[in-house]
Design a protein around this motif. Structure first.
Motif, PDB file in Angstrom:
ATOM      1  N   ASP A  18       0.820  -1.206   0.000  1.00  0.00           N
ATOM      2  CA  ASP A  18       0.000   0.000   0.000  1.00  0.00           C
ATOM      3  C   ASP A  18       0.858   1.262   0.000  1.00  0.00           C
ATOM      4  O   ASP A  18       0.476   2.286  -0.582  1.00  0.00           O
ATOM      5  CB  ASP A  18      -0.926   0.023   1.221  1.00  0.00           C
ATOM      6  N   LEU A  19       2.022   1.197   0.638  1.00  0.00           N
ATOM      7  CA  LEU A  19       2.858   2.380   0.805  1.00  0.00           C
ATOM      8  C   LEU A  19       3.757   2.655  -0.395  1.00  0.00           C
ATOM      9  O   LEU A  19       3.919   3.810  -0.798  1.00  0.00           O
ATOM     10  CB  LEU A  19       3.703   2.254   2.074  1.00  0.00           C
ATOM     11  N   ILE A  20       4.365   1.606  -0.969  1.00  0.00           N
ATOM     12  CA  ILE A  20       5.323   1.845  -2.064  1.00  0.00           C
ATOM     13  C   ILE A  20       5.068   0.987  -3.303  1.00  0.00           C
ATOM     14  O   ILE A  20       5.866   1.011  -4.240  1.00  0.00           O
ATOM     15  CB  ILE A  20       6.783   1.649  -1.593  1.00  0.00           C
ATOM     16  N   GLY A  21       3.994   0.233  -3.320  1.00  0.00           N
ATOM     17  CA  GLY A  21       3.644  -0.502  -4.517  1.00  0.00           C
ATOM     18  C   GLY A  21       3.989  -1.976  -4.464  1.00  0.00           C
ATOM     19  O   GLY A  21       4.897  -2.405  -3.743  1.00  0.00           O
ATOM     20  N   ALA A  22       3.263  -2.745  -5.260  1.00  0.00           N
ATOM     21  CA  ALA A  22       3.408  -4.204  -5.256  1.00  0.00           C
ATOM     22  C   ALA A  22       4.778  -4.650  -5.748  1.00  0.00           C
ATOM     23  O   ALA A  22       5.344  -5.611  -5.237  1.00  0.00           O
ATOM     24  CB  ALA A  22       2.310  -4.835  -6.111  1.00  0.00           C
ATOM     25  N   ARG A  23       5.311  -3.961  -6.760  1.00  0.00           N
ATOM     26  CA  ARG A  23       6.590  -4.385  -7.341  1.00  0.00           C
ATOM     27  C   ARG A  23       7.715  -4.318  -6.313  1.00  0.00           C
ATOM     28  O   ARG A  23       8.476  -5.263  -6.139  1.00  0.00           O
ATOM     29  CB  ARG A  23       6.919  -3.525  -8.554  1.00  0.00           C
ATOM     30  N   HIS A  24       7.806  -3.188  -5.615  1.00  0.00           N
ATOM     31  CA  HIS A  24       8.851  -3.047  -4.597  1.00  0.00           C
ATOM     32  C   HIS A  24       8.634  -4.045  -3.461  1.00  0.00           C
ATOM     33  O   HIS A  24       9.600  -4.599  -2.919  1.00  0.00           O
ATOM     34  CB  HIS A  24       8.874  -1.620  -4.052  1.00  0.00           C
ATOM     35  N   ALA A  25       7.389  -4.275  -3.080  1.00  0.00           N
ATOM     36  CA  ALA A  25       7.095  -5.212  -1.994  1.00  0.00           C
ATOM     37  C   ALA A  25       7.590  -6.621  -2.332  1.00  0.00           C
ATOM     38  O   ALA A  25       8.166  -7.315  -1.490  1.00  0.00           O
ATOM     39  CB  ALA A  25       5.593  -5.233  -1.701  1.00  0.00           C
ATOM     40  N   LYS A  26       7.381  -7.037  -3.577  1.00  0.00           N
ATOM     41  CA  LYS A  26       7.825  -8.369  -3.994  1.00  0.00           C
ATOM     42  C   LYS A  26       9.346  -8.480  -3.973  1.00  0.00           C
ATOM     43  O   LYS A  26       9.903  -9.505  -3.557  1.00  0.00           O
ATOM     44  CB  LYS A  26       7.291  -8.689  -5.388  1.00  0.00           C
ATOM     45  N   PHE A  27      10.026  -7.434  -4.423  1.00  0.00           N
ATOM     46  CA  PHE A  27      11.489  -7.473  -4.416  1.00  0.00           C
ATOM     47  C   PHE A  27      12.032  -7.488  -2.991  1.00  0.00           C
ATOM     48  O   PHE A  27      13.021  -8.161  -2.695  1.00  0.00           O
ATOM     49  CB  PHE A  27      12.063  -6.306  -5.214  1.00  0.00           C
ATOM     50  N   ILE A  28      11.393  -6.751  -2.093  1.00  0.00           N
ATOM     51  CA  ILE A  28      11.814  -6.785  -0.686  1.00  0.00           C
ATOM     52  C   ILE A  28      11.644  -8.195  -0.134  1.00  0.00           C
ATOM     53  O   ILE A  28      12.512  -8.702   0.588  1.00  0.00           O
ATOM     54  CB  ILE A  28      11.001  -5.770   0.144  1.00  0.00           C
ATOM     55  N   PHE A  29      10.545  -8.842  -0.468  1.00  0.00           N
ATOM     56  CA  PHE A  29      10.255 -10.191   0.017  1.00  0.00           C
ATOM     57  C   PHE A  29      11.353 -11.174  -0.389  1.00  0.00           C
ATOM     58  O   PHE A  29      11.957 -11.851   0.456  1.00  0.00           O
ATOM     59  CB  PHE A  29       8.899 -10.634  -0.536  1.00  0.00           C
ATOM     60  N   PHE A  30      11.636 -11.246  -1.681  1.00  0.00           N
ATOM     61  CA  PHE A  30      12.607 -12.227  -2.170  1.00  0.00           C
ATOM     62  C   PHE A  30      14.054 -11.849  -1.816  1.00  0.00           C
ATOM     63  O   PHE A  30      14.854 -12.713  -1.447  1.00  0.00           O
ATOM     64  CB  PHE A  30      12.469 -12.403  -3.680  1.00  0.00           C
ATOM     65  N   GLU A  31      14.375 -10.573  -1.899  1.00  0.00           N
ATOM     66  CA  GLU A  31      15.745 -10.156  -1.601  1.00  0.00           C
ATOM     67  C   GLU A  31      16.054 -10.271  -0.108  1.00  0.00           C
ATOM     68  O   GLU A  31      17.182 -10.582   0.283  1.00  0.00           O
ATOM     69  CB  GLU A  31      15.978  -8.734  -2.110  1.00  0.00           C
ATOM     70  N   SER A  32      15.064 -10.016   0.745  1.00  0.00           N
ATOM     71  CA  SER A  32      15.256 -10.204   2.195  1.00  0.00           C
ATOM     72  C   SER A  32      15.468 -11.677   2.518  1.00  0.00           C
ATOM     73  O   SER A  32      16.288 -12.014   3.380  1.00  0.00           O
ATOM     74  CB  SER A  32      14.043  -9.667   2.970  1.00  0.00           C
ATOM     75  N   ALA A  33      14.729 -12.549   1.827  1.00  0.00           N
ATOM     76  CA  ALA A  33      14.915 -13.988   2.026  1.00  0.00           C
ATOM     77  C   ALA A  33      16.324 -14.407   1.623  1.00  0.00           C
ATOM     78  O   ALA A  33      16.974 -15.194   2.310  1.00  0.00           O
ATOM     79  CB  ALA A  33      13.878 -14.764   1.219  1.00  0.00           C
ATOM     80  N   PHE A  34      16.797 -13.868   0.493  1.00  0.00           N
ATOM     81  CA  PHE A  34      18.145 -14.194   0.028  1.00  0.00           C
ATOM     82  C   PHE A  34      19.196 -13.669   1.008  1.00  0.00           C
ATOM     83  O   PHE A  34      20.153 -14.379   1.348  1.00  0.00           O
ATOM     84  CB  PHE A  34      18.380 -13.596  -1.362  1.00  0.00           C
TER      85      PHE A  34
END
Length: 286
Positions: free
Chosen positions: A104-120
């Protein structure tokens, strides 16, 4: 009854967003693993056995870094692997809450990258830490679960809007920055103990990346690596905009950064309706 349940699940899967599907994948893998475990346990006099261990290890991160290079898919699959019910439950609840806040704050695209990159990043912290943790030196250990990715979403949300309020059962309204602080303290306290040491290091790695992603984004640095492929096209578009509109508003990125700074300082409720409309438009473009 089961037909109605199946239809409800199918509807949620087809109409839900990325996070609903991620939760569905995690639940499906959890059910399959536990069915397989129950089968092997029944056949082997109460012990799951080596075959079951081989199955779960083949989709989990290993403390042996060479193994992770050979079985490269584990960097992705380990995110969706949960063996314990409460491990799954809390990760999925937190993922749903915090991922939707970040989206909601910065968009779906950034949220997905945070998800996968944080996992990595969390996985990398686990592998590096495992090389010098004394009680990991004599045996191979494995890590799995979405905890690092979830921590990344939590700390990203807390960095964007620290005053964002969440209502917790039995506690009441709590600002998200305090939730992040408690999680950070707990991971730091237990990282040096023998109970899931590697897991706590993974949590810290995910939290660090969620924080850094937002800080870099505010400075105009997007860690969306696919954007590098479009860099030349974006540069051309920006030049055209400035050529045809020399005296108009500042570039959209500058305006977005100012809005994000305003959210960070005063919360999303401080935005005007026009600013919210602009942020919503940029989120859809992301």
């Amino acid at each position: 009854m089961f037909d109605s349940l199946f239809k409800d699940l199918k509807y949620q899967w087809t109409t839900g967003n990325f996070w609903v599907r991620s939760i569905g994948i995690s639940v499906a893998i959890f059910v399959m693993l536990n069915l397989v475990k129950a089968l092997f346990t029944f056949q082997n006099n109460g012990i799951a056995g080596v075959v079951y261990d081989d199955i779960i290890h083949s989709i989990s991160l290993s403390s042996n870094w060479k193994s992770n290079l050979i079985q490269f898919w584990v960097w992705l699959t380990h995110i969706y692997v949960h063996e314990g019910f409460f491990h799954l439950l809390w990760n999925m609840l937190w993922l749903y809450w915090f991922a939707n806040i970040v989206e909601d704050l910065i968009g779906a695209r950034h949220a997905k990258f945070i998800f996968f990159e944080s996992a990595f990043c969390g996985g990398l912290f686990f592998v590096i830490a495992a090389q010098w943790i004394p009680w990991y030196q004599h045996s191979e250990v494995h890590a799995y679960g979405a905890s690092a990715a979830v921590n990344g979403m939590l700390f990203a949300a807390a960095t964007i809007s620290p005053g964002y309020t969440i209502r917790l059962v039995l506690i009441g309204d709590v600002q998200i920055k305090y939730i992040a602080l408690v999680v950070l303290i707990l991971d730091l306290l237990f990282a040096g103990q023998q109970s899931n040491t590697g897991g706590h290091f993974a949590h810290l790695g995910g939290a660090l990346w969620g924080y850094l992603y937002v800080i870099l984004l505010r400075r105009g640095i997007s860690m969306d690596f696919t954007s590098l492929l479009k860099k030349k096209e974006k540069t051309r578009i920006r030049k055209n905009i400035r050529m045809h509109k020399p005296n108009t508003d500042p570039p959209a990125e500058d305006r977005l950064n100012k809005i994000l700074d305003k959210i960070h300082q005063h919360g999303i409720q401080s935005l005007s309706s026009e600013e919210k409309q602009f942020l919503d438009q940029k989120s859809k473009e992301s």
